[in-house]
Design a protein around this motif. Structure first.
Motif, PDB file in Angstrom:
ATOM      1  N   LEU A 135       0.838  -1.208   0.000  1.00 55.79           N
ATOM      2  CA  LEU A 135       0.000   0.000   0.000  1.00 55.79           C
ATOM      3  C   LEU A 135       0.872   1.258   0.000  1.00 55.79           C
ATOM      4  CD1 LEU A 135      -2.620  -1.092   2.704  1.00 55.79           C
ATOM      5  CD2 LEU A 135      -2.987  -1.006   0.222  1.00 55.79           C
ATOM      6  N   PRO A 136       1.564   1.531  -1.093  1.00 56.94           N
ATOM      7  CA  PRO A 136       2.416   2.722  -1.127  1.00 56.94           C
ATOM      8  C   PRO A 136       1.587   4.005  -1.150  1.00 56.94           C
ATOM      9  CG  PRO A 136       2.301   1.713  -3.301  1.00 56.94           C
ATOM     10  CD  PRO A 136       1.591   0.773  -2.357  1.00 56.94           C
ATOM     11  N   ALA A 137       2.127   5.028  -0.530  1.00 55.57           N
ATOM     12  CA  ALA A 137       1.459   6.333  -0.544  1.00 55.57           C
ATOM     13  C   ALA A 137       1.584   6.951  -1.936  1.00 55.57           C
ATOM     14  CB  ALA A 137       2.097   7.246   0.505  1.00 55.57           C
ATOM     15  N   ARG A 138       0.472   7.422  -2.475  1.00 58.22           N
ATOM     16  CA  ARG A 138       0.461   8.006  -3.816  1.00 58.22           C
ATOM     17  C   ARG A 138      -0.224   9.370  -3.786  1.00 58.22           C
ATOM     18  NH1 ARG A 138       1.302   3.921  -7.731  1.00 58.22           N
ATOM     19  NH2 ARG A 138       1.186   1.791  -6.885  1.00 58.22           N
ATOM     20  N   ASP A 139       0.134  10.199  -4.758  1.00 53.35           N
ATOM     21  CA  ASP A 139      -0.529  11.477  -4.989  1.00 53.35           C
ATOM     22  C   ASP A 139      -0.601  12.312  -3.709  1.00 53.35           C
ATOM     23  OD1 ASP A 139      -0.885  10.620  -7.627  1.00 53.35           O
ATOM     24  OD2 ASP A 139      -2.756   9.596  -7.098  1.00 53.35           O
ATOM     25  N   THR A 140      -1.841  12.666  -3.284  1.00 54.95           N
ATOM     26  CA  THR A 140      -1.997  13.523  -2.110  1.00 54.95           C
ATOM     27  C   THR A 140      -1.460  12.848  -0.851  1.00 54.95           C
ATOM     28  OG1 THR A 140      -3.993  14.517  -3.076  1.00 54.95           O
ATOM     29  CG2 THR A 140      -3.630  14.832  -0.714  1.00 54.95           C
ATOM     30  N   ALA A 141      -1.700  11.548  -0.726  1.00 61.02           N
ATOM     31  CA  ALA A 141      -1.200  10.813   0.442  1.00 61.02           C
ATOM     32  C   ALA A 141       0.318  10.850   0.502  1.00 61.02           C
ATOM     33  CB  ALA A 141      -1.685   9.363   0.400  1.00 61.02           C
ATOM     34  N   ALA A 142       0.962  10.792  -0.660  1.00 59.97           N
ATOM     35  CA  ALA A 142       2.425  10.854  -0.713  1.00 59.97           C
ATOM     36  C   ALA A 142       2.925  12.223  -0.252  1.00 59.97           C
ATOM     37  CB  ALA A 142       2.918  10.559  -2.129  1.00 59.97           C
ATOM     38  N   ASP A 143       2.208  13.288  -0.646  1.00 62.66           N
ATOM     39  CA  ASP A 143       2.596  14.642  -0.221  1.00 62.66           C
ATOM     40  C   ASP A 143       2.448  14.787   1.298  1.00 62.66           C
ATOM     41  OD1 ASP A 143       3.098  15.319  -2.851  1.00 62.66           O
ATOM     42  OD2 ASP A 143       1.078  16.152  -3.180  1.00 62.66           O
ATOM     43  N   VAL A 144       1.360  14.242   1.832  1.00 68.55           N
ATOM     44  CA  VAL A 144       1.145  14.319   3.282  1.00 68.55           C
ATOM     45  C   VAL A 144       2.233  13.537   4.018  1.00 68.55           C
ATOM     46  CG1 VAL A 144      -0.400  13.685   5.166  1.00 68.55           C
ATOM     47  CG2 VAL A 144      -1.334  14.690   3.065  1.00 68.55           C
ATOM     48  N   ALA A 145       2.516  12.320   3.534  1.00 70.78           N
ATOM     49  CA  ALA A 145       3.537  11.486   4.171  1.00 70.78           C
ATOM     50  C   ALA A 145       4.908  12.150   4.097  1.00 70.78           C
ATOM     51  CB  ALA A 145       3.588  10.113   3.507  1.00 70.78           C
ATOM     52  N   SER A 146       5.205  12.788   2.962  1.00 66.52           N
ATOM     53  CA  SER A 146       6.494  13.464   2.808  1.00 66.52           C
ATOM     54  C   SER A 146       6.628  14.627   3.781  1.00 66.52           C
ATOM     55  CB  SER A 146       6.649  13.963   1.370  1.00 66.52           C
ATOM     56  OG  SER A 146       7.859  14.656   1.202  1.00 66.52           O
ATOM     57  N   GLY A 147       5.560  15.423   3.928  1.00 71.09           N
ATOM     58  CA  GLY A 147       5.592  16.537   4.871  1.00 71.09           C
ATOM     59  C   GLY A 147       5.737  16.062   6.310  1.00 71.09           C
ATOM     60  N   ALA A 148       4.999  14.990   6.650  1.00 70.42           N
ATOM     61  CA  ALA A 148       5.098  14.440   8.001  1.00 70.42           C
ATOM     62  C   ALA A 148       6.484  13.862   8.248  1.00 70.42           C
ATOM     63  CB  ALA A 148       4.035  13.359   8.198  1.00 70.42           C
ATOM     64  N   SER A 149       7.066  13.243   7.236  1.00 67.52           N
ATOM     65  CA  SER A 149       8.411  12.688   7.371  1.00 67.52           C
ATOM     66  C   SER A 149       9.446  13.781   7.606  1.00 67.52           C
ATOM     67  CB  SER A 149       8.762  11.889   6.111  1.00 67.52           C
ATOM     68  OG  SER A 149      10.084  11.403   6.174  1.00 67.52           O
ATOM     69  N   THR A 150       9.316  14.887   6.892  1.00 67.19           N
ATOM     70  CA  THR A 150      10.237  16.015   7.077  1.00 67.19           C
ATOM     71  C   THR A 150      10.156  16.559   8.507  1.00 67.19           C
ATOM     72  OG1 THR A 150      10.060  16.642   4.742  1.00 67.19           O
ATOM     73  CG2 THR A 150      10.823  18.336   6.273  1.00 67.19           C
ATOM     74  N   ALA A 151       8.922  16.716   9.000  1.00 67.64           N
ATOM     75  CA  ALA A 151       8.740  17.199  10.372  1.00 67.64           C
ATOM     76  C   ALA A 151       9.292  16.197  11.381  1.00 67.64           C
ATOM     77  CB  ALA A 151       7.260  17.455  10.631  1.00 67.64           C
ATOM     78  N   ALA A 152       9.101  14.903  11.113  1.00 68.74           N
ATOM     79  CA  ALA A 152       9.592  13.873  12.034  1.00 68.74           C
ATOM     80  C   ALA A 152      11.110  13.881  12.118  1.00 68.74           C
ATOM     81  CB  ALA A 152       9.095  12.498  11.579  1.00 68.74           C
ATOM     82  N   ILE A 153      11.777  14.076  10.978  1.00 69.39           N
ATOM     83  CA  ILE A 153      13.239  14.118  10.969  1.00 69.39           C
ATOM     84  C   ILE A 153      13.740  15.294  11.806  1.00 69.39           C
ATOM     85  CG2 ILE A 153      15.258  14.532   9.512  1.00 69.39           C
ATOM     86  CD1 ILE A 153      13.741  13.005   7.299  1.00 69.39           C
ATOM     87  N   ALA A 154      13.126  16.455  11.619  1.00 71.96           N
ATOM     88  CA  ALA A 154      13.534  17.635  12.393  1.00 71.96           C
ATOM     89  C   ALA A 154      13.325  17.395  13.890  1.00 71.96           C
ATOM     90  CB  ALA A 154      12.743  18.858  11.929  1.00 71.96           C
ATOM     91  N   PHE A 155      12.207  16.767  14.246  1.00 71.48           N
ATOM     92  CA  PHE A 155      11.928  16.500  15.659  1.00 71.48           C
ATOM     93  C   PHE A 155      12.912  15.491  16.240  1.00 71.48           C
ATOM     94  CE2 PHE A 155       9.360  14.302  19.008  1.00 71.48           C
ATOM     95  CZ  PHE A 155       9.311  15.367  19.891  1.00 71.48           C
ATOM     96  N   LEU A 156      13.279  14.479  15.441  1.00 71.73           N
ATOM     97  CA  LEU A 156      14.272  13.502  15.886  1.00 71.73           C
ATOM     98  C   LEU A 156      15.569  14.170  16.290  1.00 71.73           C
ATOM     99  CD1 LEU A 156      14.039  10.474  13.416  1.00 71.73           C
ATOM    100  CD2 LEU A 156      13.796  10.397  15.888  1.00 71.73           C
ATOM    101  N   PHE A 157      16.074  15.041  15.421  1.00 71.42           N
ATOM    102  CA  PHE A 157      17.364  15.672  15.706  1.00 71.42           C
ATOM    103  C   PHE A 157      17.247  16.726  16.795  1.00 71.42           C
ATOM    104  CE2 PHE A 157      18.480  13.383  11.989  1.00 71.42           C
ATOM    105  CZ  PHE A 157      19.840  13.158  12.109  1.00 71.42           C
ATOM    106  N   PHE A 158      16.065  17.288  16.979  1.00 71.62           N
ATOM    107  CA  PHE A 158      15.841  18.167  18.134  1.00 71.62           C
ATOM    108  C   PHE A 158      15.990  17.374  19.424  1.00 71.62           C
ATOM    109  CE2 PHE A 158      12.878  19.792  21.337  1.00 71.62           C
ATOM    110  CZ  PHE A 158      13.371  21.087  21.498  1.00 71.62           C
ATOM    111  N   LEU A 159      15.403  16.177  19.464  1.00 69.21           N
ATOM    112  CA  LEU A 159      15.521  15.331  20.648  1.00 69.21           C
ATOM    113  C   LEU A 159      16.955  14.873  20.869  1.00 69.21           C
ATOM    114  CD1 LEU A 159      12.324  13.082  20.511  1.00 69.21           C
ATOM    115  CD2 LEU A 159      12.790  15.021  22.013  1.00 69.21           C
ATOM    116  N   TYR A 160      17.682  14.560  19.772  1.00 68.84           N
ATOM    117  CA  TYR A 160      19.086  14.181  19.917  1.00 68.84           C
ATOM    118  C   TYR A 160      19.868  15.296  20.609  1.00 68.84           C
ATOM    119  CZ  TYR A 160      18.196  10.414  16.526  1.00 68.84           C
ATOM    120  OH  TYR A 160      17.719   9.316  15.877  1.00 68.84           O
TER     121      TYR A 160
END
Length: 340
Positions: free
Chosen positions: A20-45
């Motif tokens: 069930l790969p993320a496509r179209d709008t779902a892919a954009d949402v997942a990409s934005g959430a992934s970017t935010a998650a990466i920033a939060f990870l390194f904030f916690l580090y």
């Protein structure tokens, strides 16, 4: 030999992305959430890294320098040497992921755990892993830009800006806010650890979804995966031997040699996956595959080594001597005794 449950979750996430790969709008949402998650990870580090702990570790600078050389010099040199295996054992995309694997920083948690099991210098392992992670935030992207070039996903000025904004800025913010939030982070370590792992699963899902949509996985066959595993096994064996006997040649004691072996032969999945997502973009799925396989391999092999080290005849020689009279006792520096 342990099977890391988290690796099973990662593999499950890969399967989910395949079905069930993320496509179209779902892919954009997942990409934005992934970017935010990466920033939060390194904030916690950044919020977790104790400045006092890092300063105390500087007393054992020779050990930390040795681990850094293993992680960011010897590993990459071996990665470059593996270029001769293309296309006999590795495809070019798999080699790019293998080379990236050699550039990421060392682990913290597993290095500490295995050093403790083997009765080595635990404080040194803590500091060595912390230093490696800190240096890797800056050095890994620079090495990737220099060694992978445009083949790694198009390194450019925009890529550097992304790295700074998503990795370095959140980390520095975490360090600056540590005096106010450090206690909260320490008290809720387990909960935030789940957030960490959940964020990485999201990063993996996003990367592998994009790989499925673009048809990248058609480039990988069972034979190529077997070749990759064989190359990684040789890499791990070389680094384990080099860190153990090289540390002995440099005059380190048993406890320090154990810390060097476990911290200098490992690569961090937690740091490498978010970095790959930023650095490789659409090609991140193949880039992280070698790192995921190497992570599980290093856990299984090092668990066996740690248990055997715990029964070394030398262990008796490193046991703490009886307490000296108060007038004669004085604190030792760099002995590997964990402060309480």
């Amino acid at each position: 030999m342990p099977i890391d449950p988290y690796v099973l979750l990662l593999l499950g996430t890969v399967c989910l992305a395949a079905l069930l790969p993320a496509r179209d709008t779902a892919a954009d949402v997942a990409s934005g959430a992934s970017t935010a998650a990466i920033a939060f990870l390194f904030f916690l580090y950044g919020a977790r890294l104790s400045t006092r702990e890092a300063v105390d570790g500087l007393r054992h600078w020779r050990l930390h320098a040795t681990v850094l050389v293993c992680t960011f010099v010897i590993f990459p040199v071996l990665g470059l040497a593996a270029r001769g295996l293309v296309p006999v054992l590795l495809t070019h995309p798999l080699y790019q992921g293998f080379l990236f694997l050699t550039l990421v920083p060392s682990t913290i948690q597993s290095s500490i755990a295995f050093t403790s099991i083997a009765r080595g210098n635990v404080p040194a392992a803590i500091c060595a892993g912390s230093f490696s992670s800190l240096v890797g935030i800056v050095l890994t992207p620079l090495l990737a830009a220099a060694l992978l070039g445009n083949s790694g996903g198009g390194f450019s000025a925009d890529s550097i800006v992304k790295i700074v904004l998503q990795l370095l800025v959140p980390f520095v913010a975490g360090q600056l806010l540590r005096p106010w939030i450090g206690g909260f982070v320490a008290r809720h370590k387990k909960i935030l650890g789940l957030v960490d792992r959940g964020s990485i699963l999201l990063v993996v899902y996003t990367a592998f979804s994009e790989g499925m949509v673009r048809g990248i996985w058609h480039q990988v066959s069972a034979v190529r995966l077997a070749g990759l595993l064989a190359v990684e096994a040789v890499l791990l064996a070389v680094m384990l031997l080099l860190t153990w006997y090289g540390a002995k040649a440099l005059g380190f004691g048993r406890g320090d040699r154990i810390a060097i072996q476990f911290a200098g032969s490992k690569k961090s999945l937690a740091s490498g996956l978010p970095m790959a997502s930023v650095l490789f973009g659409a090609h991140a799925s193949l880039a992280v595959l070698p790192l995921m396989l190497f992570h599980q391999m290093q856990l299984m092999v090092c668990a066996v080594i740690a248990k055997r080290r715990a029964h070394d005849p030398e262990v008796q020689d490193t046991a703490e001597p009886p307490a000296a009279p108060a007038a004669e006792s004085r604190p030792a520096v760099g002995t590997g005794t964990l402060r309480r």
